[in-house]
Each structure stands twice: as structure tokens, then as C-alpha cells.
Write an enzyme that holds these catalytic residues in place. Structure first.
Site, PDB file in Angstrom:
ATOM      1  N   ASP A 106       0.789  -1.121  -0.080  1.00 50.48           N
ATOM      2  CA  ASP A 106       0.031   0.053   0.082  1.00 50.48           C
ATOM      3  C   ASP A 106       0.837   1.277  -0.209  1.00 50.48           C
ATOM      4  O   ASP A 106       2.053   1.370   0.386  1.00 50.48           O
ATOM      5  CB  ASP A 106      -0.896  -0.050   1.274  1.00 50.48           C
ATOM      6  CG  ASP A 106      -2.135   1.042   1.173  1.00 50.48           C
ATOM      7  OD1 ASP A 106      -2.430   1.455   0.072  1.00 50.48           O
ATOM      8  OD2 ASP A 106      -2.545   1.391   2.310  1.00 50.48           O
ATOM      9  N   GLY A 107       0.318   2.366  -0.588  1.00 48.67           N
ATOM     10  CA  GLY A 107       0.954   3.546  -0.627  1.00 48.67           C
ATOM     11  C   GLY A 107       1.553   4.210  -1.934  1.00 48.67           C
ATOM     12  O   GLY A 107       2.183   5.325  -1.852  1.00 48.67           O
ATOM     13  N   LEU A 136      11.464 -20.046  -4.709  1.00 48.07           N
ATOM     14  CA  LEU A 136      10.344 -19.029  -4.115  1.00 48.07           C
ATOM     15  C   LEU A 136       9.156 -19.351  -4.867  1.00 48.07           C
ATOM     16  O   LEU A 136       8.811 -19.287  -6.057  1.00 48.07           O
ATOM     17  CB  LEU A 136      10.883 -17.661  -4.240  1.00 48.07           C
ATOM     18  CG  LEU A 136       9.729 -16.744  -4.033  1.00 48.07           C
ATOM     19  CD1 LEU A 136       9.848 -16.582  -2.040  1.00 48.07           C
ATOM     20  CD2 LEU A 136      10.140 -15.213  -4.052  1.00 48.07           C
ATOM     21  N   LEU A 156      -6.419  -4.989   7.572  1.00 47.44           N
ATOM     22  CA  LEU A 156      -6.316  -5.983   6.574  1.00 47.44           C
ATOM     23  C   LEU A 156      -6.885  -5.883   5.233  1.00 47.44           C
ATOM     24  O   LEU A 156      -6.334  -6.706   4.429  1.00 47.44           O
ATOM     25  CB  LEU A 156      -6.795  -7.440   7.519  1.00 47.44           C
ATOM     26  CG  LEU A 156      -5.785  -7.674   8.547  1.00 47.44           C
ATOM     27  CD1 LEU A 156      -6.397  -9.255   9.140  1.00 47.44           C
ATOM     28  CD2 LEU A 156      -4.403  -7.906   8.228  1.00 47.44           C
ATOM     29  N   ASP A 184     -12.177  -4.931  -3.958  1.00 50.13           N
ATOM     30  CA  ASP A 184     -12.903  -3.693  -3.801  1.00 50.13           C
ATOM     31  C   ASP A 184     -12.163  -2.509  -4.596  1.00 50.13           C
ATOM     32  O   ASP A 184     -12.629  -1.496  -4.775  1.00 50.13           O
ATOM     33  CB  ASP A 184     -12.648  -3.462  -2.385  1.00 50.13           C
ATOM     34  CG  ASP A 184     -13.665  -4.175  -1.614  1.00 50.13           C
ATOM     35  OD1 ASP A 184     -14.785  -4.463  -1.816  1.00 50.13           O
ATOM     36  OD2 ASP A 184     -13.332  -4.601  -0.645  1.00 50.13           O
ATOM     37  N   HIS A 235       2.132   3.581  -9.147  1.00 50.82           N
ATOM     38  CA  HIS A 235       1.857   2.092  -9.517  1.00 50.82           C
ATOM     39  C   HIS A 235       3.082   1.528 -10.152  1.00 50.82           C
ATOM     40  O   HIS A 235       3.785   0.458 -10.010  1.00 50.82           O
ATOM     41  CB  HIS A 235       0.808   1.666 -10.334  1.00 50.82           C
ATOM     42  CG  HIS A 235      -0.614   2.294  -9.455  1.00 50.82           C
ATOM     43  ND1 HIS A 235      -0.758   1.979  -7.998  1.00 50.82           N
ATOM     44  CD2 HIS A 235      -1.732   3.096  -9.682  1.00 50.82           C
ATOM     45  CE1 HIS A 235      -1.814   2.455  -7.687  1.00 50.82           C
ATOM     46  NE2 HIS A 235      -2.553   2.866  -8.360  1.00 50.82           N
ATOM     47  N   SER A 277      -7.330  -5.548  -4.991  1.00 52.38           N
ATOM     48  CA  SER A 277      -8.416  -5.994  -4.153  1.00 52.38           C
ATOM     49  C   SER A 277      -9.546  -6.207  -4.927  1.00 52.38           C
ATOM     50  O   SER A 277      -9.784  -5.402  -5.929  1.00 52.38           O
ATOM     51  CB  SER A 277      -8.416  -5.523  -2.702  1.00 52.38           C
ATOM     52  OG  SER A 277      -9.286  -4.072  -3.068  1.00 52.38           O
ATOM     53  N   GLU A 283       2.239 -13.204  12.465  1.00 55.13           N
ATOM     54  CA  GLU A 283       2.751 -11.993  13.137  1.00 55.13           C
ATOM     55  C   GLU A 283       2.440 -10.799  12.242  1.00 55.13           C
ATOM     56  O   GLU A 283       2.512 -10.818  11.087  1.00 55.13           O
ATOM     57  CB  GLU A 283       4.276 -12.038  13.521  1.00 55.13           C
ATOM     58  CG  GLU A 283       4.857 -13.117  14.271  1.00 55.13           C
ATOM     59  CD  GLU A 283       3.899 -13.067  15.596  1.00 55.13           C
ATOM     60  OE1 GLU A 283       3.934 -11.915  16.172  1.00 55.13           O
ATOM     61  OE2 GLU A 283       3.674 -13.978  16.198  1.00 55.13           O
ATOM     62  N   ARG A 343       2.336  -4.733   6.254  1.00 57.35           N
ATOM     63  CA  ARG A 343       1.612  -3.754   5.242  1.00 57.35           C
ATOM     64  C   ARG A 343       2.382  -2.441   5.329  1.00 57.35           C
ATOM     65  O   ARG A 343       2.823  -1.796   6.456  1.00 57.35           O
ATOM     66  CB  ARG A 343       0.210  -3.592   5.972  1.00 57.35           C
ATOM     67  CG  ARG A 343      -0.554  -2.446   5.080  1.00 57.35           C
ATOM     68  CD  ARG A 343      -2.084  -2.256   5.519  1.00 57.35           C
ATOM     69  NE  ARG A 343      -2.749  -1.632   4.623  1.00 57.35           N
ATOM     70  CZ  ARG A 343      -4.098  -1.656   4.119  1.00 57.35           C
ATOM     71  NH1 ARG A 343      -4.748  -2.480   4.535  1.00 57.35           N
ATOM     72  NH2 ARG A 343      -4.456  -0.731   3.271  1.00 57.35           N
ATOM     73  N   GLY A 372      -0.058   5.417  -4.370  1.00 59.05           N
ATOM     74  CA  GLY A 372      -0.720   6.611  -4.920  1.00 59.05           C
ATOM     75  C   GLY A 372      -0.168   7.803  -4.180  1.00 59.05           C
ATOM     76  O   GLY A 372       0.203   8.983  -4.485  1.00 59.05           O
ATOM     77  N   ARG A 428     -12.500   1.966  -7.879  1.00 56.13           N
ATOM     78  CA  ARG A 428     -11.381   3.116  -8.163  1.00 56.13           C
ATOM     79  C   ARG A 428     -11.834   3.638  -9.852  1.00 56.13           C
ATOM     80  O   ARG A 428     -12.407   3.112 -10.569  1.00 56.13           O
ATOM     81  CB  ARG A 428     -10.006   2.901  -8.430  1.00 56.13           C
ATOM     82  CG  ARG A 428      -9.546   2.279  -6.809  1.00 56.13           C
ATOM     83  CD  ARG A 428      -8.090   2.267  -6.666  1.00 56.13           C
ATOM     84  NE  ARG A 428      -7.832   1.966  -5.173  1.00 56.13           N
ATOM     85  CZ  ARG A 428      -6.364   2.005  -4.703  1.00 56.13           C
ATOM     86  NH1 ARG A 428      -5.501   2.337  -5.484  1.00 56.13           N
ATOM     87  NH2 ARG A 428      -6.170   1.741  -3.627  1.00 56.13           N
TER      88      ARG A 428
HETATM   89  C1  IPE Z   1      -5.166  -2.917   0.083  1.00 54.58           C
HETATM   90  O1  IPE Z   1      -4.862  -1.481  -0.208  1.00 54.58           O
HETATM   91  C2  IPE Z   1      -5.265  -3.511  -1.476  1.00 54.58           C
HETATM   92  C3  IPE Z   1      -4.020  -3.670  -2.211  1.00 54.58           C
HETATM   93  C4  IPE Z   1      -2.873  -3.127  -1.593  1.00 54.58           C
HETATM   94  C5  IPE Z   1      -4.039  -4.123  -3.255  1.00 54.58           C
HETATM   95  P1  IPE Z   1      -6.418  -0.410  -0.427  1.00 54.58           P
HETATM   96  O2  IPE Z   1      -5.549   0.996  -0.345  1.00 54.58           O
HETATM   97  O3  IPE Z   1      -7.369  -0.785  -1.377  1.00 54.58           O
HETATM   98  O4  IPE Z   1      -7.028  -0.610   0.884  1.00 54.58           O
HETATM   99  P2  IPE Z   1      -7.913   0.420   1.900  1.00 54.58           P
HETATM  100  O5  IPE Z   1      -8.785   1.011   0.948  1.00 54.58           O
HETATM  101  O6  IPE Z   1      -6.805   1.564   2.342  1.00 54.58           O
HETATM  102  O7  IPE Z   1      -8.323  -0.370   3.035  1.00 54.58           O
HETATM  103  C1  IPE Z   2      -1.707   0.283  -3.451  1.00 53.85           C
HETATM  104  O1  IPE Z   2      -1.455   1.596  -3.352  1.00 53.85           O
HETATM  105  C2  IPE Z   2      -1.798  -0.393  -4.623  1.00 53.85           C
HETATM  106  C3  IPE Z   2      -3.256  -0.773  -5.080  1.00 53.85           C
HETATM  107  C4  IPE Z   2      -4.169  -0.811  -3.959  1.00 53.85           C
HETATM  108  C5  IPE Z   2      -3.475  -1.097  -6.364  1.00 53.85           C
HETATM  109  P1  IPE Z   2      -2.614   2.541  -3.505  1.00 53.85           P
HETATM  110  O2  IPE Z   2      -3.055   2.937  -4.846  1.00 53.85           O
HETATM  111  O3  IPE Z   2      -3.610   2.035  -2.386  1.00 53.85           O
HETATM  112  O4  IPE Z   2      -2.025   3.803  -2.621  1.00 53.85           O
HETATM  113  P2  IPE Z   2      -2.740   4.983  -1.674  1.00 53.85           P
HETATM  114  O5  IPE Z   2      -3.103   3.932  -0.451  1.00 53.85           O
HETATM  115  O6  IPE Z   2      -3.559   5.646  -2.370  1.00 53.85           O
HETATM  116  O7  IPE Z   2      -1.358   5.668  -1.284  1.00 53.85           O
HETATM  117 MG    MG Z   3      -4.193   2.284  -0.527  1.00 51.66          MG
END
Ligand code: IPE
Ligand code: IPE
Ligand code: MG
Length: 211
Positions: A14-15, A125, A160, A61, A31, A59, A172, A153, A17, A65
Site C-alpha cells: 500500500d501507498g 520461491l 487487513l 474492492d 504504481h 483487491s 505476526e 503492510r 498513490g 477506483r
Molecule cells: C489494499 O489497499 C489493497 C492492496 C494493497 C492491493 P487499499 O488501499 O485498497 O486498502 P484501503 O482502502 O486503504 O483499506
Molecule cells: C496500493 O497503493 C496499490 C493498490 C491498491 C493497487 P494505493 O493505490 O492504495 O496507494 P494509496 O493508498 O492511495 O497511497
Molecule cells: Mg491504499
């Protein structure tokens, strides 16, 4: 430190964006940088004792986007699978993609099949990429993966987000503020050091007290 034979690490990447926004870049650039981080971590993981690595890439969900971001991600996944397959082969990585395939664009499904077939003999792996994945759906459909030892994470959130809910029963948990595109081999080593310093009891007693 006892070296266990299998070590399953799962990562919520995550992160991307926010990493891009901080640099005044479009989210898609985050990305792309995230895909570079995937390459670094996949290559570093076996040398750090990781035998299985499951990465949350998209995900169920994430379809919420904007269509343009989703399309860019789907293209990036297909391209990444194609360009990385030779390196995966060289490094003895076996790749599987987990999650639903029926909603993915046809070129991505083809790239997934090709990468899975090409790498099927890898033994160093076991890499699983979760795309259009929902843990709740996977549990309902009985698509259960091996137990996770360490869940990482990145990006600072401590949740999660419907990833490996069943498999993380005794995982863990390790949360870091580092944005995924900045996550490096040394950060994986930090997470593994923290993991090895923890005492896992699985409901039992510490080894010393168990007599
Ligand atoms: C979780 O991240 C999904 C992935 C890293 C692929 P999100 O950015 O979608 O999760 P939320 O919306 O913060 O819970
Ligand atoms: C995780 O990074 C990648 C995916 C969920 C595809 P994000 O796109 O969720 O980045 P943030 O959380 O917006 O920074
Ligand atoms: Mg995110």
C-alpha cells in the site's frame, strides 16, 4: 536463531498513490514505481529465508477506483508479468496468480497463464500475486492458501482490507509507514528481524515453560 524450513511472508503493498502525490506525479507513476519494488523484493526474499511470498496487488474492492486507474493497473500487471518472466525463471521463482480471473481483461489473463506455465518448475520461491482477490470470497469458495507467518503492510494503515483473513490466524503483523515504492531489501530484512525476535505460542506456552 532457528532456521525453519518454510517461511511464508505476505505483503499488503500500500501507498503507491500517496508516494506519487508527494512527488507531484500521477497515481499511475506510483504504481509503476510499485512494480519496481515488487522486482526488488522478489529478488531479495529467497536470500532472506523467505520460501513463499504472497503479494496483494489488486483487491476485489479496488474495482471501485476510477476506470482510468484500474485500466492502467491491468495494463501494468500484464506488462510486468511479460517482462519479469525471464528473471523469475533465472531466479527459480514459481509464480501463481490468486483471485478471480473472470473480471480481468483477456490480455492479462493470457499473460497470467503464460507466466504461470513458464515458471511452473521453480522451487526457490513460491510467489503468489493476489489480483481481484477477496479473502471473504476465497474462504466462501474454499480457496485457502498456506498459513502466513509474517504479514507486512506498508503505507501506514493498520488494517487487513480483506487480505488472507483465514491464513493470518496466527500471523505476526508488521505495519510500517514506508510507502510501497520505497520499500527495499533492507526494509524486508528489518521486518524479518522483528519477526524472528517475536515469540510465537499458537495458544500454547513459551518453550521454556512447556517443559
Ligand atoms: C489494499 O489497499 C489493497 C492492496 C494493497 C492491493 P487499499 O488501499 O485498497 O486498502 P484501503 O482502502 O486503504 O483499506
Ligand atoms: C496500493 O497503493 C496499490 C493498490 C491498491 C493497487 P494505493 O493505490 O492504495 O496507494 P494509496 O493508498 O492511495 O497511497
Ligand atoms: Mg491504499
Amino acid at each position: 536463531m532457528s532456521q525453519s524450513t518454510s517461511l511464508h511472508v505476505a505483503v499488503i503493498m500500500d501507498g503507491n498513490g500517496r508516494w506519487a502525490a508527494r512527488r507531484g506525479l500521477p497515481r499511475a507513476a506510483g504504481h509503476r514505481a510499485g512494480a519496481d519494488a515488487v522486482r526488488r523484493i522478489v529478488e531479495a526474499a529467497p536470500d532472506q529465508g523467505v520460501t513463499a511470498l504472497t503479494l496483494f496487488a489488486f483487491s476485489a474492492d479496488n474495482w471501485k477506483r476510477p476506470a482510468s486507474e484500474v485500466a492502467a493497473l491491468m495494463r501494468l500487471f500484464a506488462r510486468h508479468l511479460q517482462t519479469e518472466t525471464p528473471r523469475l525463471l533465472e531466479n527459480g521463482v514459481r509464480l501463481d496468480v490468486v483471485g478471480r480471473r473472470d473480471r480481468l481483461p483477456a490480455p492479462l489473463v493470457a499473460a497470467i497463464r503464460a507466466a504461470e506455465r513458464a515458471t511452473a518448475a521453480g522451487t526457490r520461491l513460491r510467489l503468489r500475486l493476489a489480483v481481484d482477490y477477496s479473502a471473504r470470497a476465497a474462504i466462501a469458495d474454499r480457496h485457502i492458501l498456506p498459513d502466513v507467518d509474517l504479514l507486512i503492510r506498508t503505507g501506514g494503515e493498520q488494517r487487513l482490507s480483506d487480505f488472507l483473513l483465514w491464513e493470518c490466524a496466527y500471523a505476526e503483523l508488521y505495519f510500517t509507514e514506508i510507502m510501497w515504492p520505497d520499500f527495499a531489501a533492507a526494509d524486508l530484512a528489518d521486518a524479518l528481524r522483528a519477526f524472528h525476535a517475536r515469540q510465537r505460542r499458537f495458544g500454547g506456552l513459551p518453550e521454556a515453560a512447556a517443559g
